[in-house]
Scaffold this motif. Structure first.
Motif, PDB file in Angstrom:
ATOM      1  N   ALA A   1       0.900  -1.183   0.322  1.00 34.16           N
ATOM      2  CA  ALA A   1      -0.049  -0.070   0.242  1.00 34.16           C
ATOM      3  C   ALA A   1       0.722   1.147   0.380  1.00 34.16           C
TER       4      ALA A   1
ATOM      5  N   SER B   1       0.268   3.610  -2.518  1.00 36.44           N
ATOM      6  CA  SER B   1      -1.080   3.642  -2.896  1.00 36.44           C
ATOM      7  C   SER B   1      -2.338   5.422  -2.135  1.00 36.44           C
TER       8      SER B   1
ATOM      9  N   VAL C   1      -4.397   5.586   0.041  1.00 37.81           N
ATOM     10  CA  VAL C   1      -5.360   4.704   1.258  1.00 37.81           C
ATOM     11  C   VAL C   1      -5.556   5.113   2.074  1.00 37.81           C
TER      12      VAL C   1
ATOM     13  N   TRP D   1      -4.617  -7.613  -2.433  1.00 38.20           N
ATOM     14  CA  TRP D   1      -3.800  -6.997  -2.314  1.00 38.20           C
ATOM     15  C   TRP D   1      -4.600  -5.863  -4.124  1.00 38.20           C
TER      16      TRP D   1
ATOM     17  N   VAL E   1      -7.199  -3.963  -5.150  1.00 36.96           N
ATOM     18  CA  VAL E   1      -7.204  -2.498  -5.723  1.00 36.96           C
ATOM     19  C   VAL E   1      -8.333  -2.188  -7.179  1.00 36.96           C
ATOM     20  N   GLU E   2      -8.432  -3.214  -8.321  1.00 36.09           N
ATOM     21  CA  GLU E   2      -9.614  -3.631  -8.942  1.00 36.09           C
ATOM     22  C   GLU E   2     -11.267  -3.245  -8.515  1.00 36.09           C
TER      23      GLU E   2
ATOM     24  N   VAL F   1     -11.326   0.588  -7.742  1.00 37.73           N
ATOM     25  CA  VAL F   1     -10.452   1.509  -8.691  1.00 37.73           C
ATOM     26  C   VAL F   1     -12.377   1.702  -9.621  1.00 37.73           C
TER      27      VAL F   1
ATOM     28  N   THR G   1     -13.953   4.030  -7.494  1.00 36.61           N
ATOM     29  CA  THR G   1     -13.752   5.126  -7.102  1.00 36.61           C
ATOM     30  C   THR G   1     -15.074   6.384  -7.217  1.00 36.61           C
TER      31      THR G   1
END
Length: 185
Positions: A138, A141, A143, A168, A172-173, A176, A179
């Motif tokens: 992380a 990123s 986070v 992880w 993240v996928e 995204v 978001t």
């Protein structure tokens, strides 16, 4: 040296990191090169890797999945590997590191007499290790500060490093796709 531990625990990553930190070349010998070839091909492959490691001044020959090679090959392949280890282990600037899931699966002829006799276990990560792996992943990123890496590490019981990396990447996928444009997840 023999690195021994479960699949996905990070043996190869550990070896690559050690080579990088010590400015050492790494010549990987994959299992298929040793399984698919005859004895002369095995000897040529190993000799070539050893020569490359020695010519680099400081090199490691990485015998990847050696336990698989031994289980799927005949005795002549094991003998060729043993003979090569005997010839190479005294070469200046060359280390031989075999990677296995179970060191006891290696025949005694490969692990006695100074041949691959040092076993370094690479255990599954502890709860703290899992949390730290996630924190490391992380670091680059954005986070949310509310993410509780310790709790995730605790819930990921039994996960090895490869599982944590996949966890992880999946997180993240999902982040995204949901978001809100703030770039934070």
């Amino acid at each position: 040296i023999v690195l021994s531990g479960p699949i996905g625990v990070g043996k190869t990553h550990l070896l690559r990191h050690a080579a990088s930190q010590t400015n050492t070349s790494l010549s990987r010998v994959g299992p298929q090169k040793l399984i698919d070839g005859g004895v002369s091909s095995v000897a040529d492959t190993l000799r070539s890797a050893g020569t490359a490691a020695q010519e680099s001044g400081q090199g490691i020959v990485h015998l990847d999945k050696l336990d698989v090679v031994i289980s799927e090959s005949d005795e002549s392949t094991a003998a060729a590997i043993r003979d090569w280890v005997d010839q190479t282990r005294t070469a200046t600037g060359v280390a031989i590191i075999a990677e296995v899931t179970d060191a006891s699966a290696l025949p005694t002829e490969l692990t006695c007499g100074g041949r691959l006799s040092k076993v370094v276990p690479v255990p599954e990560p502890t709860q703290e290790d899992r949390s730290e792996i996630l924190r490391t992943l992380a670091t680059k990123s954005n986070v949310d500060g509310a993410v509780d890496f310790a709790a995730i590490g605790q819930r990921a019981f039994g996960y090895v490093a490869a599982d944590i990396v996949n966890l992880w990447l999946t997180a993240v996928e999902h982040a995204v796709t949901r978001t809100d444009g703030s770039g934070s997840f």
